[in-house]
Design a protein around this motif. Structure first.
Motif, PDB file in Angstrom:
ATOM      1  N   GLU A  18       0.873  -1.167   0.000  1.00 46.18           N
ATOM      2  CA  GLU A  18       0.000   0.000   0.000  1.00 46.18           C
ATOM      3  C   GLU A  18       0.912   1.219   0.000  1.00 46.18           C
ATOM      4  N   ILE A  19       0.771   2.047  -1.026  1.00 47.12           N
ATOM      5  CA  ILE A  19       1.657   3.192  -1.216  1.00 47.12           C
ATOM      6  C   ILE A  19       0.810   4.461  -1.251  1.00 47.12           C
ATOM      7  N   HIS A  20       1.190   5.441  -0.435  1.00 45.93           N
ATOM      8  CA  HIS A  20       0.480   6.715  -0.448  1.00 45.93           C
ATOM      9  C   HIS A  20       0.727   7.431  -1.775  1.00 45.93           C
ATOM     10  N   ALA A  21      -0.349   7.866  -2.381  1.00 46.10           N
ATOM     11  CA  ALA A  21      -0.275   8.568  -3.656  1.00 46.10           C
ATOM     12  C   ALA A  21       0.327   9.958  -3.475  1.00 46.10           C
ATOM     13  N   THR A  22       0.841  10.502  -4.572  1.00 44.23           N
ATOM     14  CA  THR A  22       1.307  11.882  -4.592  1.00 44.23           C
ATOM     15  C   THR A  22       0.579  12.613  -5.715  1.00 44.23           C
ATOM     16  N   LEU A  23       0.673  13.923  -5.674  1.00 44.45           N
ATOM     17  CA  LEU A  23       0.080  14.722  -6.732  1.00 44.45           C
ATOM     18  C   LEU A  23       1.180  15.115  -7.702  1.00 44.45           C
ATOM     19  N   ALA A  24       0.976  14.809  -8.978  1.00 44.76           N
ATOM     20  CA  ALA A  24       1.893  15.210 -10.044  1.00 44.76           C
ATOM     21  C   ALA A  24       1.437  16.569 -10.553  1.00 44.76           C
ATOM     22  N   ILE A  25       2.396  17.503 -10.613  1.00 48.85           N
ATOM     23  CA  ILE A  25       2.081  18.887 -10.950  1.00 48.85           C
ATOM     24  C   ILE A  25       3.090  19.384 -11.980  1.00 48.85           C
ATOM     25  N   PRO A  26       2.627  20.104 -12.992  1.00 49.57           N
ATOM     26  CA  PRO A  26       3.601  20.665 -13.936  1.00 49.57           C
ATOM     27  C   PRO A  26       4.400  21.786 -13.269  1.00 49.57           C
ATOM     28  N   PRO A  27       5.648  21.975 -13.667  1.00 49.72           N
ATOM     29  CA  PRO A  27       6.442  23.060 -13.085  1.00 49.72           C
ATOM     30  C   PRO A  27       5.740  24.406 -13.288  1.00 49.72           C
ATOM     31  N   GLY A  28       5.775  25.245 -12.256  1.00 47.88           N
ATOM     32  CA  GLY A  28       5.178  26.565 -12.341  1.00 47.88           C
ATOM     33  C   GLY A  28       3.688  26.610 -12.070  1.00 47.88           C
ATOM     34  N   HIS A  29       3.050  25.472 -11.907  1.00 54.61           N
ATOM     35  CA  HIS A  29       1.618  25.399 -11.625  1.00 54.61           C
ATOM     36  C   HIS A  29       1.411  25.763 -10.158  1.00 54.61           C
ATOM     37  N   PRO A  30       0.356  26.517  -9.793  1.00 55.00           N
ATOM     38  CA  PRO A  30       0.194  26.990  -8.408  1.00 55.00           C
ATOM     39  C   PRO A  30       0.356  25.939  -7.306  1.00 55.00           C
ATOM     40  N   PRO A  31      -0.224  24.735  -7.407  1.00 59.50           N
ATOM     41  CA  PRO A  31      -0.027  23.782  -6.310  1.00 59.50           C
ATOM     42  C   PRO A  31       1.434  23.346  -6.130  1.00 59.50           C
ATOM     43  N   ALA A  32       2.283  23.576  -7.130  1.00 55.71           N
ATOM     44  CA  ALA A  32       3.695  23.190  -7.016  1.00 55.71           C
ATOM     45  C   ALA A  32       4.407  23.980  -5.929  1.00 55.71           C
ATOM     46  N   SER A 117      -4.626  11.680   2.625  1.00 57.33           N
ATOM     47  CA  SER A 117      -3.959  10.788   1.689  1.00 57.33           C
ATOM     48  C   SER A 117      -4.909   9.764   1.070  1.00 57.33           C
ATOM     49  N   VAL A 118      -4.544   9.356  -0.124  1.00 59.56           N
ATOM     50  CA  VAL A 118      -5.180   8.231  -0.808  1.00 59.56           C
ATOM     51  C   VAL A 118      -4.052   7.264  -1.150  1.00 59.56           C
ATOM     52  N   SER A 119      -4.385   6.012  -1.378  1.00 55.93           N
ATOM     53  CA  SER A 119      -3.347   5.004  -1.570  1.00 55.93           C
ATOM     54  C   SER A 119      -3.573   4.157  -2.810  1.00 55.93           C
ATOM     55  N   PHE A 120      -2.452   3.645  -3.300  1.00 58.87           N
ATOM     56  CA  PHE A 120      -2.460   2.607  -4.326  1.00 58.87           C
ATOM     57  C   PHE A 120      -2.190   1.295  -3.607  1.00 58.87           C
ATOM     58  N   ARG A 121      -3.017   0.288  -3.864  1.00 59.36           N
ATOM     59  CA  ARG A 121      -2.844  -1.021  -3.243  1.00 59.36           C
ATOM     60  C   ARG A 121      -2.549  -2.061  -4.313  1.00 59.36           C
ATOM     61  N   THR A 122      -1.566  -2.897  -4.016  1.00 56.87           N
ATOM     62  CA  THR A 122      -1.152  -3.947  -4.937  1.00 56.87           C
ATOM     63  C   THR A 122      -1.416  -5.300  -4.303  1.00 56.87           C
ATOM     64  N   LEU A 123      -1.894  -6.211  -5.117  1.00 56.59           N
ATOM     65  CA  LEU A 123      -2.150  -7.581  -4.681  1.00 56.59           C
ATOM     66  C   LEU A 123      -1.134  -8.514  -5.336  1.00 56.59           C
ATOM     67  N   MET A 124      -0.817  -9.575  -4.628  1.00 60.51           N
ATOM     68  CA  MET A 124      -0.034 -10.663  -5.203  1.00 60.51           C
ATOM     69  C   MET A 124      -1.037 -11.781  -5.488  1.00 60.51           C
ATOM     70  N   LEU A 125      -1.103 -12.220  -6.739  1.00 58.02           N
ATOM     71  CA  LEU A 125      -2.077 -13.230  -7.154  1.00 58.02           C
ATOM     72  C   LEU A 125      -1.402 -14.575  -7.370  1.00 58.02           C
ATOM     73  N   PHE A 126      -2.046 -15.601  -6.857  1.00 61.13           N
ATOM     74  CA  PHE A 126      -1.556 -16.965  -7.005  1.00 61.13           C
ATOM     75  C   PHE A 126      -2.688 -17.843  -7.501  1.00 61.13           C
ATOM     76  N   PRO A 127      -2.352 -18.914  -8.236  1.00 60.71           N
ATOM     77  CA  PRO A 127      -3.408 -19.872  -8.616  1.00 60.71           C
ATOM     78  C   PRO A 127      -3.916 -20.581  -7.365  1.00 60.71           C
ATOM     79  N   ASN A 128      -5.153 -21.027  -7.431  1.00 63.04           N
ATOM     80  CA  ASN A 128      -5.743 -21.771  -6.309  1.00 63.04           C
ATOM     81  C   ASN A 128      -5.294 -23.225  -6.339  1.00 63.04           C
ATOM     82  N   GLN A 129      -4.029 -23.438  -6.213  1.00 64.11           N
ATOM     83  CA  GLN A 129      -3.458 -24.784  -6.184  1.00 64.11           C
ATOM     84  C   GLN A 129      -2.133 -24.701  -5.446  1.00 64.11           C
TER      85      GLN A 129
END
Length: 160
Positions: A18-32, A117-129
């Protein structure tokens, strides 16, 4: 490895990261200029959004709704790398996976924390065997690498 919105029917899906997201902003844009970007900073600004089915987008939209803000979605994509490229092209700002975005900072992309914050979550998938030895070893290696990266990030950011 898969994002958490993937259909997990017929597989053994285990949380991986689980990774906290960031905001991507162009250079010179007010939120930067901000140290941390808040929902109000994005109201009515052009916004490159994650795909509608993305769970991170759902989290962000719930926050926007809670705070009564409405970024203006100009384009939607499933990939943080595409958001980064579009942000650098000047289409707006967008919420991205910071691991993916690092490759764009040397070209001028500005990354800022987003709060709440918002997050990106990654799963590890395995076959059911039964898992083969090589699958188990690969999963172990990925878990060890994730732990090392997490510890490295914690030390670099001053967290414990």
């Amino acid at each position: 490895m898969a994002a958490d919105e993937v259909d997990t029917n017929g597989v053994d899906a285990q949380p991986f990261a689980e990774i906290h997201a960031t905001l991507a902003i162009p250079p010179g844009h007010p939120p930067a200029e901000k140290v941390v970007v808040h929902p109000a900073d994005l109201d009515k600004l052009p916004f490159v959004a994650l795909a509608p089915e993305d769970t991170t987008r759902h989290e962000a939209e719930a926050i926007f709704h809670k705070y009564g803000v409405a970024p203006q979605v100009v384009v939607e994509t499933a990939y943080s790398s595409t958001i980064c490229a579009m942000v650098l092209a000047g289409l707006g700002c967008g919420i991205v996976d910071p691991v993916t975005a690092i490759g764009f900072t040397d070209r001028g992309l500005v990354l800022r924390p987003f709060a709440p914050s918002v997050s990106f979550r990654t799963l590890m998938l395995f076959p059911n065997q039964k898992r083969s030895r090589i699958v188990k070893e690969m999963a172990d290696a990925l878990h060890k690498e994730r732990t090392l990266l997490s510890q490295s990030h914690d030390m670099a950011s001053g967290s414990t």
